[in-house]
Design an enzyme around this catalytic site. Structure first.
Site, short mmCIF file in Angstrom:
data_model
loop_
_atom_site.label_atom_id
_atom_site.label_comp_id
_atom_site.label_asym_id
_atom_site.label_seq_id
_atom_site.Cartn_x
_atom_site.Cartn_y
_atom_site.Cartn_z
N HIS A 202 47.21 47.46 38.14
CA HIS A 202 46.36 47.00 37.85
C HIS A 202 45.14 47.36 36.95
O HIS A 202 43.97 46.75 37.21
CB HIS A 202 45.24 47.12 39.19
CG HIS A 202 44.81 48.44 39.23
ND1 HIS A 202 45.74 49.46 39.80
CD2 HIS A 202 43.50 48.80 39.78
CE1 HIS A 202 44.19 50.70 39.88
NE2 HIS A 202 43.40 49.81 39.51
N1 UDP Z 1 47.61 52.20 47.54
C1 UDP Z 1 47.38 51.16 48.68
N2 UDP Z 1 48.11 50.50 48.82
C2 UDP Z 1 48.66 49.55 47.53
C3 UDP Z 1 48.06 50.66 46.66
C4 UDP Z 1 47.47 51.50 46.29
O1 UDP Z 1 46.88 52.19 50.05
O2 UDP Z 1 48.98 48.41 47.72
C5 UDP Z 1 46.11 53.55 47.68
C6 UDP Z 1 46.93 54.63 46.76
O3 UDP Z 1 47.79 55.09 47.57
C7 UDP Z 1 45.57 55.67 46.39
C8 UDP Z 1 44.31 54.31 46.08
O4 UDP Z 1 45.11 52.57 47.12
O5 UDP Z 1 45.76 56.22 46.89
C9 UDP Z 1 44.85 53.91 44.82
O6 UDP Z 1 43.44 53.44 44.57
P1 UDP Z 1 43.71 52.20 43.29
O7 UDP Z 1 45.05 52.48 42.83
O8 UDP Z 1 43.48 50.41 43.82
O9 UDP Z 1 42.67 52.59 41.92
P2 UDP Z 1 42.57 53.63 41.43
O10 UDP Z 1 42.67 54.45 42.27
O11 UDP Z 1 43.54 53.52 40.34
O12 UDP Z 1 40.98 53.65 41.54
#
Ligand code: UDP
Length: 359
Positions: A202
């Site tokens: 994403h």
């Molecule tokens: N996550 C979730 N469902 C999904 C995809 C990700 O619960 O379909 C969780 C994942 O386990 C992690 C968090 O969302 O704890 C990560 O979020 P994201 O990847 O959107 O953001 P980033 O961590 O890159 O800021």
């Protein structure tokens, strides 16, 4: 003592769940939540509040789907209105989104103390909106809660020891979350392949660049010939793929809708390896004992790479497939013996610190 948490995006709900559970044990602490509205879909927001027991937001600003300037500006305005009314002792912001930055600026300009959970992380890539948000938020925070030694070092190198702020190396609240929820994992309702690798995608640098996006998708298609790739599809990536007329009916990638955290824990616990450009998943891969391929050119979580738990692949198809083969052979004899990101009590450390340092 009154604390307001500003949250708005999926990873912030997960971090706030940890903190709010700790706050609930403290008497005389009034904890309020502002939801900026950045993520609003049922499966990107509501499900986290329900499954993780996060208290219902006290304020919902409904700001979403705008460019960076309009989004951050409207959040700033909305948060300031709430803060003027509530005048909390402290505003707690999490991670690196526009909601983080808006919360920090609104509070600081009103001379309200700002605490940043997940401070000090750097990718050293100033093209990333998240990097800009992190650096600016850190600079105006009074309390910087760092998840690891590298984050503390980053702040020191940037001269933070000379600023009027306190740096606390507390460990990572995401580790707390993974330990607390691991026994509560829930199988997603969709049917799943027996053996699979898990992927999420994403980051703007991948989704907004058609060449990178299609190179990654093409690598995933090829990997799918050996192991099915299960990919809970982020709304932004879905929109981008639709805009380039990607044929969802003619792919062997196993796309599913975004899932709640408990389902995600299940998917991570039961997959072979993880490919991702998410910050959170890189660490969760390690927490759940899975090798990770990071679909980026750099990472904030260097300790994972240095420990051999994570390989940076970038977006090049050949390299991704190469990294996949390497990770696959590593996963035959997994070794995750290093203890990173604290003792799983980051939320408790943060709460105790705030209680002892704010009257
Ligand atoms: N996550 C979730 N469902 C999904 C995809 C990700 O619960 O379909 C969780 C994942 O386990 C992690 C968090 O969302 O704890 C990560 O979020 P994201 O990847 O959107 O953001 P980033 O961590 O890159 O800021």
């Amino acid at each position: 003592m009154k604390i307001i948490s500003v949250i708005g995006a999926r990873p912030q709900f997960i971090k706030a769940a940890v903190i709010c559970r700790e706050f609930a044990h403290v008497s005389n602490l009034q904890s309020l939540i502002i939801h900026t509205g950045q993520h609003f879909d049922e499966n990107m927001s509501k499900v986290f509040f329900e499954e993780m027991g996060i208290p219902k937001p006290d304020f919902n600003l409904g700001v979403s789907g705008l460019g960076h300037g309009a989004m951050t500006g409207r959040m700033l305005e909305g948060i300031e209105d709430v803060l003027l009314k509530e005048m909390p002792d402290i505003v707690l912001v999490y991670g690196d989104t526009n909601s983080t930055l808006a919360g920090a600026i609104a509070a600081k300009k009103l001379h309200i103390k700002v605490a940043h959970v997940e401070a000090g992380l750097r990718s050293f890539n100033m093209d990333m909106p998240e990097e800009i948000n992190r650096i600016l938020t850190d600079r105006i925070s009074d309390f910087l809660f760092c998840p690891n030694d590298i984050a503390v070092e980053n702040l020191k190198k940037e001269g933070f020891v000379n600023f009027n702020c306190t740096i606390v190396n507390c460990g990572d609240v995401m580790k707390d979350a993974s330990l607390y929820y691991k026994s509560k994992a829930k199988k997603p309702i969709c049917s799943l392949p027996k053996e699979y690798v898990l992927c999420t995608l994403h980051r703007a640098e991948n989704t907004d660049n058609k060449i990178r996006l299609m190179s990654i998708i093409s690598a995933l298609e090829e990997i799918s010939l050996t192991y099915k790739v299960v990919l809970p599809l982020h709304p932004r990536t879905k929109k981008k793929l639709e805009s380039i007329n990607f044929d969802f009916s003619n792919t062997n990638i196993f796309f599913i809708d975004p899932v709640g955290y408990l389902e995600m824990v299940y998917l991570q616990q039961n997959c072979k390896i993880i490919l991702t450009d998410s910050g959170g998943l890189q660490k969760e891969a390690y927490f759940f004992g899975k090798y990770c391929i990071t679909l980026r050119d750099e990472t904030e979580w260097l300790d994972l790479v240095q420990s051999g738990y994570n390989i940076l692949s970038g977006a090049d198809k050949v390299r991704i497939i190469d990294c996949f083969k390497k990770s696959l052979s590593l996963s035959d004899h997994p070794n995750f013996s290093k203890c990173l990101y604290g003792n799983g009590k980051a939320g408790n450390t943060i709460t105790k610190f705030l209680v002892n340092n704010i009257n």
